[in-house]
Each structure stands twice: as structure tokens, then as C-alpha cells.
Design an enzyme around this catalytic site. Structure first.
Site, PDB file in Angstrom:
ATOM      1  N   LYS A 139      -0.522  41.672 -12.902  1.00 25.55           N
ATOM      2  CA  LYS A 139      -1.783  41.368 -12.222  1.00 25.55           C
ATOM      3  C   LYS A 139      -2.069  42.495 -11.250  1.00 25.55           C
ATOM      4  O   LYS A 139      -1.140  43.126 -10.734  1.00 25.55           O
ATOM      5  CB  LYS A 139      -1.668  40.055 -11.444  1.00 25.55           C
TER       6      LYS A 139
HETATM    7  P1  NAD Z   1     -15.869  34.198 -11.664  1.00 28.02           P
HETATM    8  O1  NAD Z   1     -15.873  35.098 -10.485  1.00 28.02           O
HETATM    9  O2  NAD Z   1     -16.702  34.539 -12.855  1.00 28.02           O
HETATM   10  O3  NAD Z   1     -16.282  32.710 -11.226  1.00 28.02           O
HETATM   11  C1  NAD Z   1     -15.707  32.053 -10.147  1.00 28.02           C
HETATM   12  C2  NAD Z   1     -16.653  30.887  -9.797  1.00 28.02           C
HETATM   13  O4  NAD Z   1     -16.015  30.066  -8.824  1.00 28.02           O
HETATM   14  C3  NAD Z   1     -17.991  31.319  -9.204  1.00 28.02           C
HETATM   15  O5  NAD Z   1     -19.009  30.479  -9.725  1.00 28.02           O
HETATM   16  C4  NAD Z   1     -17.803  31.036  -7.721  1.00 28.02           C
HETATM   17  O6  NAD Z   1     -19.028  30.755  -7.071  1.00 28.02           O
HETATM   18  C5  NAD Z   1     -16.955  29.792  -7.811  1.00 28.02           C
HETATM   19  N1  NAD Z   1     -16.263  29.462  -6.564  1.00 28.02           N
HETATM   20  C6  NAD Z   1     -15.532  30.259  -5.753  1.00 28.02           C
HETATM   21  N2  NAD Z   1     -15.112  29.547  -4.685  1.00 28.02           N
HETATM   22  C7  NAD Z   1     -15.546  28.287  -4.858  1.00 28.02           C
HETATM   23  C8  NAD Z   1     -15.424  27.097  -4.117  1.00 28.02           C
HETATM   24  N3  NAD Z   1     -14.778  27.064  -2.949  1.00 28.02           N
HETATM   25  N4  NAD Z   1     -16.000  25.964  -4.601  1.00 28.02           N
HETATM   26  C9  NAD Z   1     -16.681  25.972  -5.763  1.00 28.02           C
HETATM   27  N5  NAD Z   1     -16.832  27.070  -6.501  1.00 28.02           N
HETATM   28  C10 NAD Z   1     -16.279  28.220  -6.048  1.00 28.02           C
HETATM   29  O7  NAD Z   1     -14.327  34.059 -12.054  1.00 28.02           O
HETATM   30  P2  NAD Z   1     -13.738  33.536 -13.430  1.00 28.02           P
HETATM   31  O8  NAD Z   1     -13.457  34.703 -14.299  1.00 28.02           O
HETATM   32  O9  NAD Z   1     -14.565  32.413 -13.931  1.00 28.02           O
HETATM   33  O10 NAD Z   1     -12.306  33.025 -12.925  1.00 28.02           O
HETATM   34  C11 NAD Z   1     -12.156  31.761 -12.299  1.00 28.02           C
HETATM   35  C12 NAD Z   1     -10.679  31.427 -12.273  1.00 28.02           C
HETATM   36  O11 NAD Z   1     -10.173  31.407 -13.611  1.00 28.02           O
HETATM   37  C13 NAD Z   1      -9.768  32.415 -11.524  1.00 28.02           C
HETATM   38  O12 NAD Z   1      -8.687  31.687 -10.957  1.00 28.02           O
HETATM   39  C14 NAD Z   1      -9.258  33.316 -12.632  1.00 28.02           C
HETATM   40  O13 NAD Z   1      -8.035  33.942 -12.283  1.00 28.02           O
HETATM   41  C15 NAD Z   1      -9.075  32.293 -13.720  1.00 28.02           C
HETATM   42  N6  NAD Z   1      -9.034  32.840 -15.079  1.00 28.02           N
HETATM   43  C16 NAD Z   1     -10.056  33.579 -15.561  1.00 28.02           C
HETATM   44  C17 NAD Z   1     -10.003  34.059 -16.867  1.00 28.02           C
HETATM   45  C18 NAD Z   1     -11.142  34.824 -17.478  1.00 28.02           C
HETATM   46  O14 NAD Z   1     -11.054  35.150 -18.677  1.00 28.02           O
HETATM   47  N7  NAD Z   1     -12.210  35.121 -16.733  1.00 28.02           N
HETATM   48  C19 NAD Z   1      -8.870  33.797 -17.676  1.00 28.02           C
HETATM   49  C20 NAD Z   1      -7.847  33.016 -17.142  1.00 28.02           C
HETATM   50  C21 NAD Z   1      -7.946  32.547 -15.842  1.00 28.02           C
END
Ligand code: NAD
Length: 456
Positions: A139
Site C-alpha cells: 500500500k
Molecule cells: P472514493 O474516494 O471513490 O469514495 C469514498 C466515498 O466515501 C466518497 O463518496 C466520500 O464522500 C465518502 N465518505 C468519506 N467519508 C465519509 C463519511 N464520514 N461518511 C460517509 N461517506 C464518507 O473511494 P473508493 O475507491 O470508493 O474507496 C472506498 C473504500 O473502499 C476505501 O476504504 C478503499 O480503500 C476501499 N477499496 C476501494 C477499492 C477500489 O477499487 N476503489 C478496492 C478495495 C477497497
């Protein structure tokens, strides 16, 4: 915010220039999120310890698989448009490579720290092993306020970061991917910068734009994988999709795709949130209409009643987690469900779309209440599975159509879920304990077969 702006002129600083306005391109829709992944390290270590105890791992091997193999911390001095030199920190933690090259996202977020990277890198090691893709875990990130930066600044940070860590990257060494606040565009810059040093190398990153070697289906893959986890768990709980009420925390990549795909099964989206707030509707919210509303510049919390939903109410983020629903999908940030709010969760099934959204204390409390939790290392593995497909396509200079990608993803998610569930059933453990046991066993086996020091 952890931007280290030099207050007084130094040899790095130019003559002070007045701060400039943020450009019009700065997304105006969301205030900054709170510190994420607050409980990551503690929870990941605890889950590993539980699995290690159950597998009877000696202390020495336990320390080997807990400790990252390499940690890189680089200084990124970047002159931003305010004229000042800001010194950001860039990290890449390479946790384990016994099963293949390191694999894991790069995030841009003011709270990024070495401790958080360590925990998330370890999570990737277990995740890649559990879903059986030939990667290790890593990471990385930069502690920059991505949402306040323009494209020129983000590109400069990205290229400087790649220049400084290029030696430890590579398609057979370490393959980054997008994560929080990084996207296909950032991956294109990473690939391009790496290519300047080593020759064109699309397989050095995944999650690239499709026109530069990205895989069809990668953008929606994590959300799609979450929905496969739902389908499998729903069978166990005898949940009929047509009668399933779903609440989703977070409406970014993972949350919005999960919402769209799960709605396609007939489930009703009764609540959704992001950093602007939360909305709920007993009748159901059309996630496609919500995506259109936000693509047109609207804030989620201002989603109008009547535009694809009836009876939409603004609620608080905490109320979203406590909604009357069958399935709760935290898809935003770490530590969202914790000792302080776990008692208010009413769902029967919680699927971890985000990494580490439930602290270990809350996880135990949910387990005690009989709530089925599908852990992150299984539920959100769709992203890394399709990243594996992208890497494999790049290495073969070949591309698959979207249906093939989605079909292969479905098969791998079903198989992984079945393996974990079968083990959990046989040993009467949670899915998480079974998943970690499986992941740890696979890493140990690879280490032993390679005769890596520390695994004997
Ligand atoms: P992103 O930045 O696209 O979306 C994150 C979302 O969460 C946004 O809508 C943001 O407004 C919202 N958010 C943040 N704080 C918040 C809160 N306190 N209350 C409500 N909503 C809140 O990120 P993502 O890529 O969707 O990733 C989200 C999670 O999933 C992370 O933990 C990431 O590590 C994990 N993840 C992502 C992927 C991927 O392929 N993108 C794969 C595995 C895991």
C-alpha cells in the site's frame, strides 16, 4: 492538515507570492472527510493474531508474516500554486511477496501515515491470498490534500513520487493501483513516468484508462464483487433480493457501483451517504438517477425528492448506519462502525465494501448478536481480482471484452466465498476468521516452498 508548508522563506522557498484562488476545477461538492482508517493497525493485527493462534503459528513465523518486508518513505518537495514549497511525505509499504509481486493501491489523503500504510499493506497480503491471485500485498500514499489541488499539482506530486520510488516498482516487483482520491488519470501519469525511466510498461500499474491498457470492467469491479458477496450471503440468510432493503455508506467508486449493481438485482436502496451528508427513502432511491444528479454537479444531500425517488429525507451519517435495513454496506472509510455506534446497527448482514470499516471491537459485538459480516478481505476483493486480469492482459498484449471480465470476476468471487464459507462452517467461526486462516496458510505455504528465510 499535514501539508508542511514552509512558513518562512528557506532555500527551497521563492520570494513569497500571494496565495492564488483555488481553480474553478476544484470539486465544490464535498467537505473534507475525517481521519480515515483510525483503527486499521490494531484490527488487522488482531485478526492475524486470532488466525495465527488457531493455526498454532510459532512466534518467529508470526513476526515474519506480521512485519513488512520493506518500507519506503520519501520526501516530496512540491511548489504549489500558492508559490510556497510544500514538503509532502510519500510512502510505499511492501508487506509480503511470497505469493508474487506486491500489489496495492496508492491514496492521496492528508491523514496518510506510515502506520496506516502498514496495516493496509498487510490487509492486501491476506486479501490477494484469500482470493488466490498471484500477488503479495502493498500500500502507498502521499499525505496531500488531493481535493484542494488542481491537476497540475497532482501530476507533479505523482511524477515526483514515481521518480523517487521507481526502483522498487515494476510489473514483476510491485504494481500500484488507484485508491482513495486517485483514479485512472493518476495511474496514467504513474505509468508514463515509470516508462520514461524503464521504457513503456503498461503492466506497472492497474486501473489505467482503457485506452492506455486498462481493463474493461475494472472501474465497477469492486462494487460488482461486493454484490457477488451479497448474493452468496443472501443465500445463507434466505434473503430475497426483491425484499432486501440496503443502506450504503459512501458513494464514491465502491459505494456508487455497489448501489447500482445491487439495485439491478431488485434490492431497494433505502439510504446512502457521503461526506456531504446522508439521505434516506423508504420507497427506495434510484442510484442511477443519483449518479446523474452528482455528475451534473449536485451534492448527494441535495438530491431532490421526485428525481428517481419519493419521500427522500436528509438524515445524519450516524442515522444512515442505524437505518432499518437488511443489509448495511460501509463503503467509505476505516473505523466507521465502532464501539460507539455498533449497538445502533439494525442490519442482519454487513458487507465491508471499504477496507477496515468495522473496528475489531464492533466486529465482535456484531458477531455476538448473530449479524453476518462479510469481511473486506473477501467482500471488496473484486478490485484486485480485475487488477490481476488487467495485469495479465497487459503482459499478453491482449484484451478481453467486458462480459468476459465480469464473468471471470463472478467465478472467482463465488469460488473464494465458497472456500471461506465452507471453512467457517466446518470450524464454526466467523467468515473473517476463516478468511484470515486461509490467507495465512497460503502465504506460509508459498514461503516454505520457496524456502524463504523465516518460514521454515
Ligand atoms: P472514493 O474516494 O471513490 O469514495 C469514498 C466515498 O466515501 C466518497 O463518496 C466520500 O464522500 C465518502 N465518505 C468519506 N467519508 C465519509 C463519511 N464520514 N461518511 C460517509 N461517506 C464518507 O473511494 P473508493 O475507491 O470508493 O474507496 C472506498 C473504500 O473502499 C476505501 O476504504 C478503499 O480503500 C476501499 N477499496 C476501494 C477499492 C477500489 O477499487 N476503489 C478496492 C478495495 C477497497
Amino acid at each position: 492538515m499535514s501539508v508542511h508548508a514552509a512558513e518562512a522563506p528557506t532555500e527551497l522557498s521563492p520570494a513569497p507570492t500571494p496565495p492564488t484562488e483555488l481553480p474553478a476545477s476544484t470539486p465544490p461538492t464535498e467537505p473534507p472527510a475525517r481521519a480515515p482508517e483510525c483503527a486499521s493497525a490494531e484490527s488487522v493485527e488482531r485478526y492475524l493474531d486470532v488466525a495465527a493462534d488457531r493455526l498454532g503459528l510459532p512466534d518467529g513465523i508470526r513476526t515474519v508474516v506480521r512485519t513488512p518486508e520493506r518500507e519506503v518513505h520519501v520526501q516530496l518537495p512540491i511548489r504549489l500554486r500558492d508559490g510556497r514549497m510544500h514538503v509532502f511525505s510519500g510512502y510505499r509499504v511492501q508487506h509480503n511477496s511470497t505469493r508474487g509481486p506486491y500489489k496495492g493501491g496508492i491514496r492521496y489523503e492528508p491523514h496518510v501515515s506510515l502506520e496506516e500504510m502498514r496495516a493496509l499493506a498487510a490487509l492486501m497480503t491476506w486479501k490477494t491470498a484469500i482470493v488466490n491471485v498471484p500477488f503479495g500485498g502493498a500500500k502507498g500514499g502521499v499525505d496531500c490534500p488531493a481535493k484542494d489541488l488542481d491537476d497540475t499539482e497532482l501530476e507533479l506530486i505523482t511524477r515526483t513520487f514515481v521518480d523517487k520510488i521507481a526502483d522498487v516498482l515494476g510489473p514483476t516487483r510491485d504494481i500500484p493501483a488507484p485508491d482513495v482520491n486517485t483514479d485512472a488519470g493518476v495511474m496514467a501519469w504513474m505509468m508514463d513516468e515509470y516508462g520514461k525511466l524503464h521504457g513503456d510498461t503498461p503492466a506497472v500499474v492497474t486501473g489505467k484508462p482503457v485506452s492506455l491498457g486498462g481493463s474493461l470492467g475494472r472501474e465497477s469491479a469492486t462494487g460488482r464483487g461486493v454484490v457477488h458477496a451479497y448474493t452468496e450471503a443472501a443465500r445463507t440468510l434466505k434473503l430475497d433480493p426483491g425484499a432486501t432493503r440496503v443502506a450504503v455508506q459512501g458513494f464514491g467508486n465502491v459505494g456508487s457501483w455497489t448501489a447500482r449493481v445491487i439495485a439491478g438485482l431488485g434490492c431497494r436502496l433505502v439510504g446512502v451517504s457521503n461526506t456531504s451528508g446522508a439521505i434516506a427513502s423508504d420507497v427506495g432511491i434510484d442510484p442511477h438517477a443519483l449518479v446523474r444528479h452528482m455528475a451534473a454537479g449536485g451534492r448527494l444531500v441535495e438530491y431532490p425528492d421526485g428525481a428517481g425517488a419519493v419521500g427522500v429525507q436528509a438524515i445524519s451519517g450516524e442515522e444512515l448506519l442505524a437505518l432499518d435495513c437488511d443489509v448495511l454496506i460501509p463503503a467509505a472509510l476505516g473505523g466507521a462502525i465502532n464501539a460507539g455506534n455498533v449497538d445502533s446497527v439494525r442490519a442482519r448482514l454487513v458487507i465491508e465494501g471499504a477496507n477496515n470499516p468495522i473496528t475489531w471491537q464492533a466486529d465482535e459485538a456484531l458477531g455476538d448478536r448473530g449479524v453476518l459480516v462479510v469481511p473486506d478481505v473477501l467482500a471488496n476483493a473484486g478490485g484486485v481480482i480485475v487488477s490481476y486480469f488487467e495485469w495479465a492482459q497487459n503482459l499478453q498484449h491482449f484484451s478481453w471484452d467486458e462480459r468476459e471480465v465480469n464473468d471471470r470476476l463472478a467465478k472467482r468471487m463465488r469460488n473464494a466465498y465458497a472456500e471461506v464459507a465452507q471453512r467457517a462452517g466446518a470450524n464454526r467461526t466467523s467468515l473473517r476468521v476463516a478468511a484470515y486462516e486461509l490467507g495465512v496458510e497460503r502465504v506460509l505455504e508459498a514461503g516454505r516452498l520457496r524456502r524463504h528465510r523465516g518460514y521454515a
